[in-house]
Design a protein around this motif. Sequence first.
Motif, PDB file in Angstrom:
ATOM      1  N   GLY A 146       9.812  16.664   9.012  1.00  0.00           N
ATOM      2  CA  GLY A 146       9.159  15.989  10.120  1.00  0.00           C
ATOM      3  C   GLY A 146       7.782  15.475   9.769  1.00  0.00           C
ATOM      4  N   SER A 147       7.025  16.277   9.013  1.00  0.00           N
ATOM      5  CA  SER A 147       5.681  15.820   8.680  1.00  0.00           C
ATOM      6  C   SER A 147       5.724  14.697   7.656  1.00  0.00           C
ATOM      7  CB  SER A 147       4.829  16.983   8.174  1.00  0.00           C
ATOM      8  OG  SER A 147       5.506  17.672   7.158  1.00  0.00           O
ATOM      9  N   LEU A 148       6.740  14.688   6.781  1.00  0.00           N
ATOM     10  CA  LEU A 148       6.869  13.568   5.844  1.00  0.00           C
ATOM     11  C   LEU A 148       7.208  12.289   6.589  1.00  0.00           C
ATOM     12  CD1 LEU A 148       8.823  15.188   2.865  1.00  0.00           C
ATOM     13  CD2 LEU A 148       6.513  14.300   2.806  1.00  0.00           C
ATOM     14  N   VAL A 149       8.148  12.397   7.539  1.00  0.00           N
ATOM     15  CA  VAL A 149       8.528  11.228   8.335  1.00  0.00           C
ATOM     16  C   VAL A 149       7.318  10.719   9.101  1.00  0.00           C
ATOM     17  CG1 VAL A 149       9.928  10.456  10.271  1.00  0.00           C
ATOM     18  CG2 VAL A 149      10.955  11.874   8.494  1.00  0.00           C
ATOM     19  N   ALA A 150       6.558  11.643   9.672  1.00  0.00           N
ATOM     20  CA  ALA A 150       5.381  11.233  10.435  1.00  0.00           C
ATOM     21  C   ALA A 150       4.341  10.584   9.524  1.00  0.00           C
ATOM     22  CB  ALA A 150       4.772  12.445  11.147  1.00  0.00           C
ATOM     23  N   ALA A 151       4.211  11.103   8.295  1.00  0.00           N
ATOM     24  CA  ALA A 151       3.219  10.541   7.381  1.00  0.00           C
ATOM     25  C   ALA A 151       3.603   9.127   6.965  1.00  0.00           C
ATOM     26  CB  ALA A 151       3.069  11.423   6.148  1.00  0.00           C
ATOM     27  N   LEU A 152       4.895   8.887   6.791  1.00  0.00           N
ATOM     28  CA  LEU A 152       5.314   7.535   6.411  1.00  0.00           C
ATOM     29  C   LEU A 152       5.134   6.566   7.570  1.00  0.00           C
ATOM     30  CD1 LEU A 152       6.586   5.773   4.201  1.00  0.00           C
ATOM     31  CD2 LEU A 152       8.810   6.303   5.194  1.00  0.00           C
ATOM     32  N   GLY A 153       5.449   7.024   8.769  1.00  0.00           N
ATOM     33  CA  GLY A 153       5.292   6.165   9.938  1.00  0.00           C
ATOM     34  C   GLY A 153       6.183   4.943   9.860  1.00  0.00           C
ATOM     35  N   GLU A 154       5.636   3.811  10.228  1.00  0.00           N
ATOM     36  CA  GLU A 154       6.386   2.556  10.224  1.00  0.00           C
ATOM     37  C   GLU A 154       6.236   1.812   8.905  1.00  0.00           C
ATOM     38  OE1 GLU A 154       8.390   1.400  12.802  1.00  0.00           O
ATOM     39  OE2 GLU A 154       8.076   3.469  13.441  1.00  0.00           O
ATOM     40  N   ALA A 155       5.544   2.401   7.946  1.00  0.00           N
ATOM     41  CA  ALA A 155       5.259   1.704   6.693  1.00  0.00           C
ATOM     42  C   ALA A 155       6.531   1.562   5.857  1.00  0.00           C
ATOM     43  CB  ALA A 155       4.201   2.483   5.921  1.00  0.00           C
TER      44      ALA A 155
ATOM     45  N   GLN B  44      17.581  25.203  -1.030  1.00  0.00           N
ATOM     46  CA  GLN B  44      16.227  24.641  -1.011  1.00  0.00           C
ATOM     47  C   GLN B  44      16.203  23.514   0.010  1.00  0.00           C
ATOM     48  OE1 GLN B  44      13.813  25.592  -3.379  1.00  0.00           O
ATOM     49  NE2 GLN B  44      14.813  25.857  -5.342  1.00  0.00           N
ATOM     50  N   THR B  45      15.047  23.281   0.545  1.00  0.00           N
ATOM     51  CA  THR B  45      14.851  22.078   1.351  1.00  0.00           C
ATOM     52  C   THR B  45      14.401  20.962   0.415  1.00  0.00           C
ATOM     53  OG1 THR B  45      14.272  23.315   3.328  1.00  0.00           O
ATOM     54  CG2 THR B  45      13.472  21.054   3.185  1.00  0.00           C
ATOM     55  N   MET B  46      15.149  19.872   0.434  1.00  0.00           N
ATOM     56  CA  MET B  46      14.785  18.752  -0.438  1.00  0.00           C
ATOM     57  C   MET B  46      14.708  17.481   0.384  1.00  0.00           C
ATOM     58  SD  MET B  46      16.956  19.374  -3.866  1.00  0.00           S
ATOM     59  CE  MET B  46      17.570  20.994  -4.285  1.00  0.00           C
ATOM     60  N   ALA B  47      13.764  16.650   0.029  1.00  0.00           N
ATOM     61  CA  ALA B  47      13.623  15.362   0.696  1.00  0.00           C
ATOM     62  C   ALA B  47      13.446  14.284  -0.357  1.00  0.00           C
ATOM     63  CB  ALA B  47      12.422  15.372   1.643  1.00  0.00           C
ATOM     64  N   GLY B  48      14.197  13.220  -0.207  1.00  0.00           N
ATOM     65  CA  GLY B  48      14.013  12.059  -1.068  1.00  0.00           C
ATOM     66  C   GLY B  48      12.979  11.139  -0.441  1.00  0.00           C
ATOM     67  N   VAL B  49      11.962  10.809  -1.209  1.00  0.00           N
ATOM     68  CA  VAL B  49      10.879   9.975  -0.689  1.00  0.00           C
ATOM     69  C   VAL B  49      10.789   8.724  -1.545  1.00  0.00           C
ATOM     70  CG1 VAL B  49       8.396   9.822  -0.310  1.00  0.00           C
ATOM     71  CG2 VAL B  49       9.590  11.955   0.159  1.00  0.00           C
TER      72      VAL B  49
ATOM     73  N   VAL C 164      12.071   8.342   3.945  1.00  0.00           N
ATOM     74  CA  VAL C 164      12.098   9.794   3.785  1.00  0.00           C
ATOM     75  C   VAL C 164      13.468  10.241   4.252  1.00  0.00           C
ATOM     76  CG1 VAL C 164      11.168  11.993   4.539  1.00  0.00           C
ATOM     77  CG2 VAL C 164       9.629  10.082   4.130  1.00  0.00           C
ATOM     78  N   VAL C 165      14.245  10.839   3.338  1.00  0.00           N
ATOM     79  CA  VAL C 165      15.603  11.240   3.673  1.00  0.00           C
ATOM     80  C   VAL C 165      15.756  12.731   3.395  1.00  0.00           C
ATOM     81  CG1 VAL C 165      18.046  10.793   3.289  1.00  0.00           C
ATOM     82  CG2 VAL C 165      16.404   8.957   2.978  1.00  0.00           C
ATOM     83  N   ASP C 166      16.342  13.437   4.339  1.00  0.00           N
ATOM     84  CA  ASP C 166      16.624  14.858   4.154  1.00  0.00           C
ATOM     85  C   ASP C 166      17.790  14.994   3.187  1.00  0.00           C
ATOM     86  OD1 ASP C 166      17.142  17.495   4.265  1.00  0.00           O
ATOM     87  OD2 ASP C 166      17.544  17.602   6.417  1.00  0.00           O
ATOM     88  N   LEU C 167      17.517  15.504   1.986  1.00  0.00           N
ATOM     89  CA  LEU C 167      18.561  15.637   0.966  1.00  0.00           C
ATOM     90  C   LEU C 167      18.851  17.104   0.659  1.00  0.00           C
ATOM     91  CD1 LEU C 167      17.471  12.864  -1.569  1.00  0.00           C
ATOM     92  CD2 LEU C 167      19.225  12.728   0.169  1.00  0.00           C
ATOM     93  N   SER C 168      18.619  17.970   1.637  1.00  0.00           N
ATOM     94  CA  SER C 168      18.733  19.403   1.358  1.00  0.00           C
ATOM     95  C   SER C 168      20.129  19.798   0.898  1.00  0.00           C
ATOM     96  CB  SER C 168      18.375  20.194   2.610  1.00  0.00           C
ATOM     97  OG  SER C 168      17.065  19.883   3.003  1.00  0.00           O
ATOM     98  N   ALA C 169      21.146  19.066   1.330  1.00  0.00           N
ATOM     99  CA  ALA C 169      22.507  19.409   0.936  1.00  0.00           C
ATOM    100  C   ALA C 169      22.994  18.567  -0.227  1.00  0.00           C
ATOM    101  CB  ALA C 169      23.455  19.232   2.132  1.00  0.00           C
TER     102      ALA C 169
ATOM    103  N   GLU D 153      13.831  27.074   1.463  1.00  0.00           N
ATOM    104  CA  GLU D 153      14.698  26.681   2.565  1.00  0.00           C
ATOM    105  C   GLU D 153      13.998  26.731   3.909  1.00  0.00           C
ATOM    106  OE1 GLU D 153      17.907  29.298   3.304  1.00  0.00           O
ATOM    107  OE2 GLU D 153      19.166  27.751   4.194  1.00  0.00           O
ATOM    108  N   GLU D 154      13.142  27.737   4.094  1.00  0.00           N
ATOM    109  CA  GLU D 154      12.549  27.909   5.416  1.00  0.00           C
ATOM    110  C   GLU D 154      11.536  26.821   5.758  1.00  0.00           C
ATOM    111  OE1 GLU D 154      12.698  30.179   3.073  1.00  0.00           O
ATOM    112  OE2 GLU D 154      10.734  30.995   2.549  1.00  0.00           O
ATOM    113  N   ALA D 155      11.260  25.908   4.814  1.00  0.00           N
ATOM    114  CA  ALA D 155      10.391  24.770   5.133  1.00  0.00           C
ATOM    115  C   ALA D 155      11.117  23.717   5.953  1.00  0.00           C
ATOM    116  CB  ALA D 155       9.856  24.136   3.846  1.00  0.00           C
ATOM    117  N   HIS D 156      12.449  23.867   6.058  1.00  0.00           N
ATOM    118  CA  HIS D 156      13.213  22.854   6.790  1.00  0.00           C
ATOM    119  C   HIS D 156      12.956  22.970   8.295  1.00  0.00           C
ATOM    120  CE1 HIS D 156      16.624  20.492   8.251  1.00  0.00           C
ATOM    121  NE2 HIS D 156      16.635  19.943   7.038  1.00  0.00           N
ATOM    122  N   ASP D 157      12.956  21.813   8.941  1.00  0.00           N
ATOM    123  CA  ASP D 157      12.604  21.781  10.365  1.00  0.00           C
ATOM    124  C   ASP D 157      13.543  22.609  11.222  1.00  0.00           C
ATOM    125  OD1 ASP D 157      11.613  19.606   8.833  1.00  0.00           O
ATOM    126  OD2 ASP D 157      10.893  18.711  10.689  1.00  0.00           O
TER     127      ASP D 157
END
Lengths: 211, 131
Positions: free
Chosen positions: A110-119, A45-50, A123-128, A98-102
């Motif tokens: 990428g879109s999560l990182v972009a959404a957070l921006g400089e705020a 799975q593609t997982m991201a810690g936010v 957003v950490v890629d935790l897929s593994a 899984e195929e949602a991964h960049d």
Amino acid sequence: MANTAAINGINGLRDIRRSPASHLAAALEAGSIQGTVVLNEGPFQTMAGVRVDPRSEEGARIAAVTGGLPARCGDVAGTDRVSVLWLGPSEFLVVAPEEAHDSLGGDLIGSLVAALGEAPGQVVDLSANRTTFELSGPRARAALEKGCALDLHPRSFTVGTALNTEIGNIPVVLQKTGEESFRLFPRASFADFLGRWLLDAMREFASPEVP
Amino acid sequence: MLLIPCPNCGSRDETEFHYGGQAHVAYPENPTELNDREWAEFLFYRDNTKGAFAERWLHSTGCRQWFNMLRDTVTYDIQAVYAMGTPRPATTGPAASEPGTASTAADSTTTGNAAPSTSSSSTTAPEGATK
């Protein structure tokens, strides 16, 4: 179709990737009792810690990408493709196929990182980081109850909720995906332990019940 | 085994938590002006209360948030659960029993406590949460 091609080979790395409990595959199949309790390891799975304040502006931007953020303990938000699990008041786990991964043609991280921006937030890629066990069957709850102190009765643990808890003394995110099916997210280093622990918990159900 | 009402997650098993020692131990205003004895007393000397004791807890395998708890060291009765950075609630009699605190705790999730309380918790939380 482009995604499928990408999955088949990103420089060959995808082909040599092994899931943390892949060595248990035969044991999981042998230990499963069809129609009673079945355990198998789910696909990658593609997982991201936010980490973001859900009430802030950046929280709203992240929610727009994931399809909402869960508001309280146990809630799961998101769409049919992406689910967002509540880990803490400002901490969430985004789970997607899984195929949602960049690197495989998707754009989730990428879109999560972009959404957070400089705020403030992360957003950490935790897929593994975690693997997925799928436990299902009429006795799945009985097997889990051997090592989980939560009230797993359907009246309190309803379908579509996820809780961060301990199973067999290790930290696990437990998601209820159906009336008799659960998804367990242990960290990769605990996958072997939890797989064997669950097999041991399931073993008695292979024998006829002693009245 | 204690059943601890986490302000974010509700009642959970004690094994999911880690103990953080006495609460409300203020960092010295001017640490450089303390002599060794005063510094040692700040670092190592804690109350050994018999009765209601305010202490810090971390829900380490749940929401990973710190909170304060008022617990009776004799009966293990949990009298109150309150947020980091808030003053110790008054303990007048056996008013606040566990079901009561659990319900107010659920409210606090929706109202004030849901924000990432890094500013308030970092002042009171220990440097390293010992596993």
